[in-house]
Design a protein around this motif. Structure first.
Motif, PDB file in Angstrom:
ATOM      1  N   CYS A  45       0.854  -1.193   0.000  1.00  0.00           N
ATOM      2  CA  CYS A  45       0.000   0.000   0.000  1.00  0.00           C
ATOM      3  C   CYS A  45       0.887   1.240   0.000  1.00  0.00           C
ATOM      4  CB  CYS A  45      -0.916   0.009   1.216  1.00  0.00           C
ATOM      5  SG  CYS A  45      -2.160  -1.294   1.214  1.00  0.00           S
ATOM      6  N   PRO A  47       0.061   4.827   0.719  1.00  0.00           N
ATOM      7  CA  PRO A  47      -0.818   5.929   1.120  1.00  0.00           C
ATOM      8  C   PRO A  47      -0.145   7.274   0.886  1.00  0.00           C
ATOM      9  CG  PRO A  47       0.160   4.889   3.042  1.00  0.00           C
ATOM     10  CD  PRO A  47       0.525   4.032   1.874  1.00  0.00           C
ATOM     11  N   ASP A  51      -4.758   9.806   6.510  1.00  0.00           N
ATOM     12  CA  ASP A  51      -6.055   9.132   6.413  1.00  0.00           C
ATOM     13  C   ASP A  51      -5.945   7.834   5.607  1.00  0.00           C
ATOM     14  OD1 ASP A  51      -7.313  11.045   7.924  1.00  0.00           O
ATOM     15  OD2 ASP A  51      -8.001  12.212   6.204  1.00  0.00           O
ATOM     16  N   GLU A  52      -5.228   7.891   4.494  1.00  0.00           N
ATOM     17  CA  GLU A  52      -5.039   6.682   3.692  1.00  0.00           C
ATOM     18  C   GLU A  52      -4.184   5.662   4.436  1.00  0.00           C
ATOM     19  OE1 GLU A  52      -3.600   7.478  -0.201  1.00  0.00           O
ATOM     20  OE2 GLU A  52      -5.322   8.731  -0.759  1.00  0.00           O
ATOM     21  N   ALA A  54      -4.183   5.245   7.659  1.00  0.00           N
ATOM     22  CA  ALA A  54      -5.085   4.625   8.642  1.00  0.00           C
ATOM     23  C   ALA A  54      -6.018   3.617   7.984  1.00  0.00           C
ATOM     24  CB  ALA A  54      -5.890   5.710   9.356  1.00  0.00           C
ATOM     25  N   ARG A  55      -6.563   3.967   6.815  1.00  0.00           N
ATOM     26  CA  ARG A  55      -7.470   3.038   6.133  1.00  0.00           C
ATOM     27  C   ARG A  55      -6.762   1.747   5.738  1.00  0.00           C
ATOM     28  NH1 ARG A  55      -9.704   7.826   3.925  1.00  0.00           N
ATOM     29  NH2 ARG A  55      -8.374   7.691   2.064  1.00  0.00           N
ATOM     30  N   ALA A  56      -5.516   1.864   5.304  1.00  0.00           N
ATOM     31  CA  ALA A  56      -4.770   0.665   4.911  1.00  0.00           C
ATOM     32  C   ALA A  56      -4.604  -0.286   6.090  1.00  0.00           C
ATOM     33  CB  ALA A  56      -3.406   1.070   4.350  1.00  0.00           C
ATOM     34  N   THR A  58      -6.487  -0.390   8.815  1.00  0.00           N
ATOM     35  CA  THR A  58      -7.801  -0.843   9.256  1.00  0.00           C
ATOM     36  C   THR A  58      -8.312  -1.990   8.399  1.00  0.00           C
ATOM     37  OG1 THR A  58      -8.327   1.377  10.078  1.00  0.00           O
ATOM     38  CG2 THR A  58     -10.178  -0.113   9.680  1.00  0.00           C
ATOM     39  N   ARG A  59      -7.979  -1.976   7.105  1.00  0.00           N
ATOM     40  CA  ARG A  59      -8.475  -2.990   6.177  1.00  0.00           C
ATOM     41  C   ARG A  59      -7.463  -4.114   5.949  1.00  0.00           C
ATOM     42  NH1 ARG A  59     -10.607   1.470   1.723  1.00  0.00           N
ATOM     43  NH2 ARG A  59     -12.304   2.340   2.994  1.00  0.00           N
ATOM     44  N   ARG A  60      -6.571  -4.328   6.902  1.00  0.00           N
ATOM     45  CA  ARG A  60      -5.502  -5.315   6.712  1.00  0.00           C
ATOM     46  C   ARG A  60      -5.996  -6.752   6.683  1.00  0.00           C
ATOM     47  NH1 ARG A  60      -5.778  -3.735  11.810  1.00  0.00           N
ATOM     48  NH2 ARG A  60      -5.769  -5.295  13.470  1.00  0.00           N
ATOM     49  N   GLN A  84      -8.193   1.946  18.234  1.00  0.00           N
ATOM     50  CA  GLN A  84      -9.188   1.011  17.712  1.00  0.00           C
ATOM     51  C   GLN A  84      -9.328  -0.226  18.605  1.00  0.00           C
ATOM     52  OE1 GLN A  84      -7.764   0.245  13.733  1.00  0.00           O
ATOM     53  NE2 GLN A  84      -8.849   1.993  12.878  1.00  0.00           N
TER      54      GLN A  84
END
Length: 286
Positions: A45, A47, A51-52, A54-56, A58-60, A84
């Motif tokens: 990834c 980013p 924000d990107e 964090a999303r990466a 979170t979606r691991r 989280q």
């Protein structure tokens, strides 16, 4: 800090590459990607902002996260997982790339791209203590009051310099800038004594009537923090005051503090609590 597990190259990895690492040392990033991809199934990834990033993470899914970046990127990942409430179950790896790498090194991670990437593939999980404050912030390594200038921080203009990583004359210029320009937002080291009350496990180590030059809080033996207070003195240097405990509270006049390279505050009071073995980091196996 005990090593509790080793990892196999059959693991699937989520490699999150911090944008500052890509700008400042693209060659080390490329080497890390090559070593990791050769040894395990990887998803990379890239980013462009926090924000990107964090999303990466979170979606691991079931992939084991690997952060390629500097100390700030590592701290950002730990903070995100802590907030989280996923930190205890998620074992992190880091390949240190960038200007500020002292935290990763102090935690036992090699600072060379090849050695760090091999540790990701072949290393062992080490459980580490964490300092958590009353605003849900975290401290992985050292805490300092007042904050001192961080000459390893990326100075203004370093982004453009990083784009030409690998050019020796630009690296020399970048090193000179770091020497001459303190990090933005950092209070001068010589800002004068502060009047603070420092309490360790509820007992007062120093009170408001004793000005202090500096306070440091660092990990000690498992489950406690080591606190050192340097009182202000006239003439002969005063002996530092030391204590160990699980809870540290600092209060008094508005103060700033530096934790893991980042300056926070001003605040009038802050409490840090040690959480033993709160997070796992992959380091070279013994």
């Amino acid at each position: 800090m005990a090593e509790v597990a080793t990892f196999a190259t059959s693991d699937q990895l989520l490699v999150v590459i911090d944008p500052i690492a890509r700008r400042t040392d693209g060659e080390s990033v490329r080497i890390a990607k090559d070593v990791l991809s050769a040894g395990a199934a990887t998803k990379v990834c890239l980013p462009d902002d926090p924000d990107e990033f964090a999303r990466a993470l979170t979606r691991r899914g079931s992939r084991r996260p690997v952060v390629v970046g500097d100390d700030r990127a590592l701290t950002r990942a730990v903070t995100l997982l802590h907030r989280q409430r996923e930190l205890a179950e998620c074992v992190l790896s880091v390949v240190p790339v960038g200007a500020a790498l002292s935290l990763a090194e102090s935690l036992g991670v090699p600072t060379g791209a090849v050695a760090a990437a091999r540790a990701v593939l072949e290393g062992a999980e080490r459980r580490l203590d964490l300092l958590v404050d009353d605003s849900d912030g975290v401290v992985l390594g050292a805490l300092r009051i007042p904050p001192i200038p961080d000459f390893d921080a990326e100075p203004a203009g370093a982004t453009a310099m990083g784009a030409a990583a690998g050019r020796p004359w630009l690296r020399t210029c970048q090193s000179l800038v770091r020497t001459l320009v303190p990090a933005r937002g950092v209070s001068p080291a010589g800002s004068g004594p502060a009047r603070l009350r420092i309490e360790v496990d509820g007992a007062t180590l120093v009170d408001l009537d004793q000005p202090v030059e500096a306070v440091s809080v660092t990990p000690g033996i498992a489950g406690v923090a080591e606190v050192e207070v340097r009182p202000a003195s006239v003439g002969a240097e005063a002996a530092p005051l030391r204590a160990e405990g699980r809870t540290v509270t600092v209060s008094g006049a508005h103060f700033r503090y530096r934790a893991d390279g980042e300056v926070s505050g001003p605040v009038r009071t802050r409490t840090w609590v040690v959480r033993e073995g709160a997070w796992g980091l992959v380091v070279p196996g013994s």
